[in-house]
Motif scaffolding. Structure first.
Motif, PDB file in Angstrom:
ATOM      1  N   THR A   1       0.926  -1.301  -0.017  1.00 61.99           N
ATOM      2  CA  THR A   1      -0.050   0.066  -0.061  1.00 61.99           C
ATOM      3  C   THR A   1       0.789   1.199  -0.007  1.00 61.99           C
ATOM      4  N   ILE A   2       0.352   2.482  -0.128  1.00 57.44           N
ATOM      5  CA  ILE A   2       1.155   3.724  -0.248  1.00 57.44           C
ATOM      6  C   ILE A   2       0.859   4.552   0.862  1.00 57.44           C
ATOM      7  N   PHE A   3       1.934   4.884   1.546  1.00 56.84           N
ATOM      8  CA  PHE A   3       1.833   5.834   2.642  1.00 56.84           C
ATOM      9  C   PHE A   3       2.631   7.240   2.214  1.00 56.84           C
ATOM     10  N   MET A   4       2.100   8.399   2.849  1.00 52.48           N
ATOM     11  CA  MET A   4       2.559   9.536   2.439  1.00 52.48           C
ATOM     12  C   MET A   4       3.470  10.054   3.936  1.00 52.48           C
ATOM     13  N   ARG A   5       4.681  10.401   3.733  1.00 56.37           N
ATOM     14  CA  ARG A   5       5.471  10.765   4.902  1.00 56.37           C
ATOM     15  C   ARG A   5       5.721  12.095   4.872  1.00 56.37           C
ATOM     16  N   VAL A   6       5.739  12.865   5.927  1.00 57.43           N
ATOM     17  CA  VAL A   6       6.403  14.354   6.195  1.00 57.43           C
ATOM     18  C   VAL A   6       7.481  14.322   6.774  1.00 57.43           C
ATOM     19  N   ALA A   7       8.682  14.736   6.274  1.00 51.62           N
ATOM     20  CA  ALA A   7       9.846  14.528   6.999  1.00 51.62           C
ATOM     21  C   ALA A   7       9.948  15.051   8.336  1.00 51.62           C
ATOM     22  N   GLY A   8      10.450  14.172   9.359  1.00 53.48           N
ATOM     23  CA  GLY A   8      10.473  14.586  10.652  1.00 53.48           C
ATOM     24  C   GLY A   8       9.233  14.397  11.469  1.00 53.48           C
ATOM     25  N   SER A   9       8.193  13.868  10.786  1.00 50.55           N
ATOM     26  CA  SER A   9       6.889  13.398  11.531  1.00 50.55           C
ATOM     27  C   SER A   9       7.018  11.816  12.195  1.00 50.55           C
ATOM     28  N   ALA A  10       6.497  11.448  13.051  1.00 46.19           N
ATOM     29  CA  ALA A  10       6.522  10.160  13.704  1.00 46.19           C
ATOM     30  C   ALA A  10       5.976   9.225  12.640  1.00 46.19           C
ATOM     31  N   PRO A  11       6.370   7.799  12.718  1.00 44.24           N
ATOM     32  CA  PRO A  11       5.727   6.926  12.050  1.00 44.24           C
ATOM     33  C   PRO A  11       4.048   6.801  11.949  1.00 44.24           C
ATOM     34  N   SER A  12       3.742   6.990  13.131  1.00 44.91           N
ATOM     35  CA  SER A  12       2.062   6.980  13.507  1.00 44.91           C
ATOM     36  C   SER A  12       1.421   8.026  12.729  1.00 44.91           C
ATOM     37  N   GLU A  13       1.975   8.970  12.245  1.00 49.71           N
ATOM     38  CA  GLU A  13       1.492  10.065  11.582  1.00 49.71           C
ATOM     39  C   GLU A  13       1.479  10.037  10.246  1.00 49.71           C
ATOM     40  N   GLU A  14       1.913   8.905   9.393  1.00 50.20           N
ATOM     41  CA  GLU A  14       1.946   8.546   8.110  1.00 50.20           C
ATOM     42  C   GLU A  14       0.478   8.494   7.556  1.00 50.20           C
ATOM     43  N   HIS A  15       0.242   8.674   6.485  1.00 49.18           N
ATOM     44  CA  HIS A  15      -1.149   8.791   5.991  1.00 49.18           C
ATOM     45  C   HIS A  15      -1.364   7.962   4.644  1.00 49.18           C
ATOM     46  N   GLN A  16      -2.319   7.120   4.683  1.00 48.70           N
ATOM     47  CA  GLN A  16      -2.127   6.171   3.575  1.00 48.70           C
ATOM     48  C   GLN A  16      -3.323   6.270   2.792  1.00 48.70           C
ATOM     49  N   TRP A  17      -4.208   7.149   2.811  1.00 48.10           N
ATOM     50  CA  TRP A  17      -5.417   7.272   1.979  1.00 48.10           C
ATOM     51  C   TRP A  17      -5.205   8.330   0.779  1.00 48.10           C
ATOM     52  N   ILE A  18      -5.776   8.149  -0.225  1.00 49.07           N
ATOM     53  CA  ILE A  18      -5.293   9.006  -1.508  1.00 49.07           C
ATOM     54  C   ILE A  18      -6.673   9.672  -1.978  1.00 49.07           C
ATOM     55  N   ASP A  19      -6.639  10.515  -2.746  1.00 47.14           N
ATOM     56  CA  ASP A  19      -7.945  11.216  -3.312  1.00 47.14           C
ATOM     57  C   ASP A  19      -7.937  10.645  -4.869  1.00 47.14           C
ATOM     58  N   GLY A  20      -9.059  11.028  -5.534  1.00 47.81           N
ATOM     59  CA  GLY A  20      -9.244  10.620  -6.937  1.00 47.81           C
ATOM     60  C   GLY A  20      -7.895  11.029  -7.897  1.00 47.81           C
ATOM     61  N   THR A  21      -7.301  12.215  -7.910  1.00 51.22           N
ATOM     62  CA  THR A  21      -6.467  12.806  -8.486  1.00 51.22           C
ATOM     63  C   THR A  21      -5.142  11.772  -8.640  1.00 51.22           C
ATOM     64  N   GLN A  22      -5.027  11.727  -7.362  1.00 51.13           N
ATOM     65  CA  GLN A  22      -3.618  10.720  -6.986  1.00 51.13           C
ATOM     66  C   GLN A  22      -3.885   9.309  -7.430  1.00 51.13           C
ATOM     67  N   TRP A  23      -5.041   8.993  -7.315  1.00 51.33           N
ATOM     68  CA  TRP A  23      -5.550   7.485  -7.952  1.00 51.33           C
ATOM     69  C   TRP A  23      -5.039   7.517  -9.405  1.00 51.33           C
ATOM     70  N   GLU A  24      -5.497   8.523 -10.001  1.00 54.36           N
ATOM     71  CA  GLU A  24      -5.473   8.449 -11.551  1.00 54.36           C
ATOM     72  C   GLU A  24      -3.740   8.562 -11.810  1.00 54.36           C
ATOM     73  N   LEU A  25      -3.117   9.384 -11.159  1.00 59.85           N
ATOM     74  CA  LEU A  25      -1.891   9.295 -11.572  1.00 59.85           C
ATOM     75  C   LEU A  25      -1.007   7.877 -11.160  1.00 59.85           C
ATOM     76  N   LEU A  26      -1.453   7.430 -10.009  1.00 57.73           N
ATOM     77  CA  LEU A  26      -0.896   6.224  -9.950  1.00 57.73           C
ATOM     78  C   LEU A  26      -1.243   5.161 -10.807  1.00 57.73           C
ATOM     79  N   ARG A  27      -2.598   5.107 -11.201  1.00 56.63           N
ATOM     80  CA  ARG A  27      -3.018   4.217 -12.191  1.00 56.63           C
ATOM     81  C   ARG A  27      -2.410   4.381 -13.538  1.00 56.63           C
ATOM     82  N   ASP A  28      -1.911   5.360 -13.916  1.00 51.29           N
ATOM     83  CA  ASP A  28      -1.752   5.729 -15.324  1.00 51.29           C
ATOM     84  C   ASP A  28      -0.260   6.271 -15.462  1.00 51.29           C
TER      85      ASP A  28
END
Length: 813
Positions: free
Chosen positions: A61-88
């Motif tokens: 699965t895909i996680f978004m990480r902000v430099a310096g943030s804790a691992p528990s603050e990583e985000h693994q949900w995406i929106d429709g724009t990101q999905w189309e970029l990933l798909r294509d």
């Protein structure tokens, strides 16, 4: 083999001669090994056991990480724009998205409507999982586009139980969500997906509506020949603009990257801190047990010193004697390990019974071969750890001194025993402190002001993810007629409907301000629709203004009620009543302020309950068909009634009232407000129960260890103490001298335990709420409690000194 058999028979005879020692060791081993095997079973099922899909190591699965943030603050949900970029734009992976969790929908089978769980997934979802339908096919790209033809794939269980396993169902239409869906596939028996739904429908992801927010959960599978490093590089290139956007919205200068993680790790990310903390606690229990047993075995070896010396005098070697002691330890470890499997099985069943259905992202948590191998390894390790010191003690037995004297006490042995006690106490302090912090967290969460009267409330949910209720007029009519019918139930004093109730997850939204200190600004809030009578049913206090009335309809001025937190944050020192806020294009006038109610933070395990800025709107002013369809694909509204007392057959009468307004609309379940709170705090209750039980066991083991140390000293020094008393020493002084080693070891253990707390308790930071990691009250209670137990464990055996007869001792001399 002959020597081994002889040593085994001798070990069994020795253990049979000391049943008290044998039972104590076996029970201690069974409890400590059982605790470890139960916790490891869960860790194994969630973090170690391969997912039941082909080549699971190539799934992620895909996680978004902000430099310096804790691992528990990583985000693994995406929106429709990101999905189309990933798909294509990311050829190294095959991707798919889903709604992240199964939602309740209505399925009409025969004359009755059934409530089932629907997993909304994109095309290629089953290809990513490596699952092929047993009958039919998967979704096509055409079915996964907006306004695509409605199709459904059934799980084998639903197909077999509800449709009798009819193979002719393929290609036929079934009535689902109030409209016909064509059955295109049947999944194989025993297949479980991350959504674990009864049936699956196309997600049809877009960039607008649901897809305008991060509402899609992504899973990917590496393409043939691709690597995860290649996938990470392609993902960050494709999402470079998205990374810049997130960085611009976040803290200044923040660097955002996207990376793939194994699917199993992504699925257990929220539970990982709790699991590791519980596994560490179980490890502490094992170390405490080993220290305790090593101390008991040292005492036993001390009492057997004359026997050992006699064996040495008759020609036995140190190695032969050590082999005999190791054999006794192995027998104890084997029996304790077998008993530990039984204890672990019972503990695991008890643990799983504490969890709500579907809480763990796996189908089952078995005691499989890996767990049995782990239990065997723990038993062997335990036998080595608690047998090491006694075996070394045999090597230091002095033949001449041991035969010439009946005294078996020694300073080195006493120091070893004290060191073991200090280690036990230190580890126990850490477990007690961790347990105390979790207990205080649970108490804090359970005693948060509810903002309403929970007594006499019954709630029921129904799915409105149904084409029949996308029309606002039909939706309004359903709510009006069903609540009116429920108010007619004898014993019911009021009724209402809300999209989300207290203690539940709530809709995230955004409003803008047309006046006040934040005029022209936007802010994230929570949003809930409610019917007239809802706040009155809850008996929620009105702090300012008025409640909603039947005059707040679709053709009147849009209005809103806000909670106290919203009023204090955005209108500090002033009343928000009469002010205007905007939600999208709708301008709403605030007509009331109500008390805060706890809500579930949903996917955030750090703060399971919180009070957020919340805006309530009348359900009658929800006039967008698309908006209702989107809301009800995520949330099931709840009907809530208040009764003056117990009402016989209340749930059946509530269902009848709903059926009078909607004949084919079933309630999915009935809950009291206490039920909702218990579900929300399920993880906290399990943590308290498990860590509390382990802390109690550690405390018992430490008390037994201190008791054994002092008792052995009394036994070993009985003659010496009798002579001292005969020569004029007081009994009180003798008791103090004997109890002092145990108290000194305990005091040192307390100090060492507090030092360990400074480093270890930080791992609990992510599961504490409303209490500091180094809470002074908790630590003080632990120190005082441990000190009291140590004093009691030292005093009880020391009291035996009062029964020593000095005259008899002198005659024996």
């Amino acid at each position: 083999m002959g020597v081994l058999s002889r040593n085994l028979r001798l070990a069994l005879r020795q253990l049979a001669r000391n049943p008290g020692f044998t039972v104590t060791v076996v029970v201690t081993l069974a409890l400590s090994i059982g605790a470890n095997s139960a916790i490891f079973s869960v860790v194994n099922a969630l973090m170690l056991k391969h997912l039941p899909y082909p080549q699971p190591e190539r799934m992620g699965t895909i996680f978004m990480r902000v430099a310096g943030s804790a691992p528990s603050e990583e985000h693994q949900w995406i929106d429709g724009t990101q999905w189309e970029l990933l798909r294509d734009s990311v050829p190294s992976v095959i991707g798919a998205v889903s709604s992240g969790m199964a939602s309740g929908v209505n399925l009409k089978a025969g004359a009755q409507a059934q409530y089932v769980h629907d997993g909304r997934v994109s095309a290629r979802y089953f290809e990513v999982l490596g699952v092929r339908p047993a009958l039919g096919r998967v979704f096509t790209l055409d079915e996964d586009r907006p306004q695509g033809p409605p199709a459904v794939i059934l799980s084998y269980h639903l197909w077999h139980t509800l449709f009798g396993g009819n193979p002719n169902l393929l290609g036929q239409a079934i009535q689902l969500k109030g409209e016909p869906y064509t059955v295109v596939g049947i999944l194989p028996a025993g297949v479980h997906t991350p959504l674990d739904a009864d049936l699956y429908t196309p997600l049809q992801p877009t960039r607008t509506g649901e897809g305008s927010g991060t509402n899609y959960e992504v899973i990917v599978r590496l393409s043939e020949g691709a690597t995860w490093q290649q996938a990470d590089s392609e993902i960050n290139r494709a999402w470079a603009a998205e990374a810049r956007r997130f960085a611009a919205e976040g803290p200044r200068g923040s660097v955002v990257t996207f990376h793939a993680v194994p699917l199993q790790q992504g699925q257990t990310a929220e539970l990982r801190p709790q699991l590791l903390a519980l596994m560490a606690a179980a490890g502490f229990i094992l170390l405490i047990a080993c220290a305790n047993l090593a101390g008991l075995t040292l005492v036993r070896v001390a009492r057997r010193t004359p026997e050992i010396a006699t064996r040495l005098a008759l020609g036995a070697s140190n190695w032969q004697l050590q082999k005999q002691l190791w054999m006794e330890n192995l027998v104890l470890a084997a029996v304790g390990g077998l008993a530990g499997i039984g204890v672990g099985y019972a503990a695991l069943r008890g643990l799983l019974s504490l969890l709500p259905t579907g809480f763990l992202p796996v189908a089952s948590v078995p005691l499989d071969l890996r767990v049995l191998a782990f239990t065997l390894a723990v038993a062997l390790l335990t036998s080595i750890l608690f047998g090491m010191l006694p075996a070394l003690a045999v090597r230091r037995v002095d033949l001449r001194t041991s035969i010439a004297s009946r005294a078996v006490a020694g300073r080195d042995r006493l120091r070893q025993h004290q060191a073991l006690i200090a280690g036990e106490v230190a580890l126990t302090v850490v477990l007690l402190a961790g347990s105390g912090l979790l207990i205080r967290t649970l108490i804090h969460l359970e005693t948060l002001p509810s903002g309403f009267n929970a007594n006499g409330l019954m709630t029921a949910k129904a799915s409105l993810d149904d084409a029949r209720y996308h029309d606002p007029a039909a939706f309004h009519r359903l709510l009006d007629e069903s609540t009116a019918a429920m108010r007619q139930i004898p014993g019911v004093t009021n009724a209402g409907v809300a999209l989300s109730l207290p203690y539940e997850r709530i809709l995230n939204d955004e409003v803008s301000f047309t006046d006040g200190p934040d005029a022209g600004q936007s802010a994230g809030t929570d949003m809930d629709y409610v019917t007239p009578g809802y706040f009155e049913t809850l008996e929620a206090p009105l702090l300012a203004g008025r409640f909603f009335t039947t005059s707040d309809g679709p053709t009147t001025q849009p209005v809103a009620i806000v909670n106290r937190t919203f009023a204090r944050k955005f209108f500090p020192g002033a009343s928000p009543v009469g002010r205007t806020i905007r939600d999208g294009q709708a301008s709403m006038r605030i007509v009331g302020v109500v008390a805060d109610t706890p809500i579930s933070s949903g996917l955030n395990p750090v703060a399971p309950l919180m009070s957020q800025e919340t805006v309530y709107v009348p359900a009658a002013q929800m006039v967008s068909s698309a908006g209702l369809a989107m809301l009800h694909s995520w949330f099931q509204p709840s009907w809530v009634v208040r009764t003056a007392g117990p009402v016989s057959g209340l749930t059946e009468q509530m269902q009848h009232a709903l059926s009078s307004a909607a004949p084919a609309l079933p309630f999915s379940g009935f809950y009291s407000m206490t039920d909702l709170m218990h579900v929300t705090l399920a993880m906290q209750r399990v943590e308290v129960a498990l860590l509390g039980a382990m802390a109690g066991l550690a405390l018992l083991l430490s008390a037994v260890g201190i008791f054994a140390l002092v008792a052995s000293m009394v036994t070993q020094r009985t003659r010496e103490i009798g002579i001292r008393i005969a020569l004029g020493s007081s009994i009180e002084r003798a008791m103090a001298n004997v109890g002092a080693p145990g108290l000194r070891a305990s005091a040192f253990g307390l100090v060492l335990g507090l030092l360990l707390c400074a480093g270890v308790l930080r791992i609990l930071r992510s599961v504490l709420y409303g209490v500091a990691v180094y809470d002074a009250t908790t630590l003080a209670a632990v120190v005082l409690g441990m000190a009291g137990i140590a004093l009691l464990a030292s005093a009880v055996p020391a009291l035996r000194i009062a029964r020593i007869d000095p005259a008899r001792t002198l005659r024996e001399e």
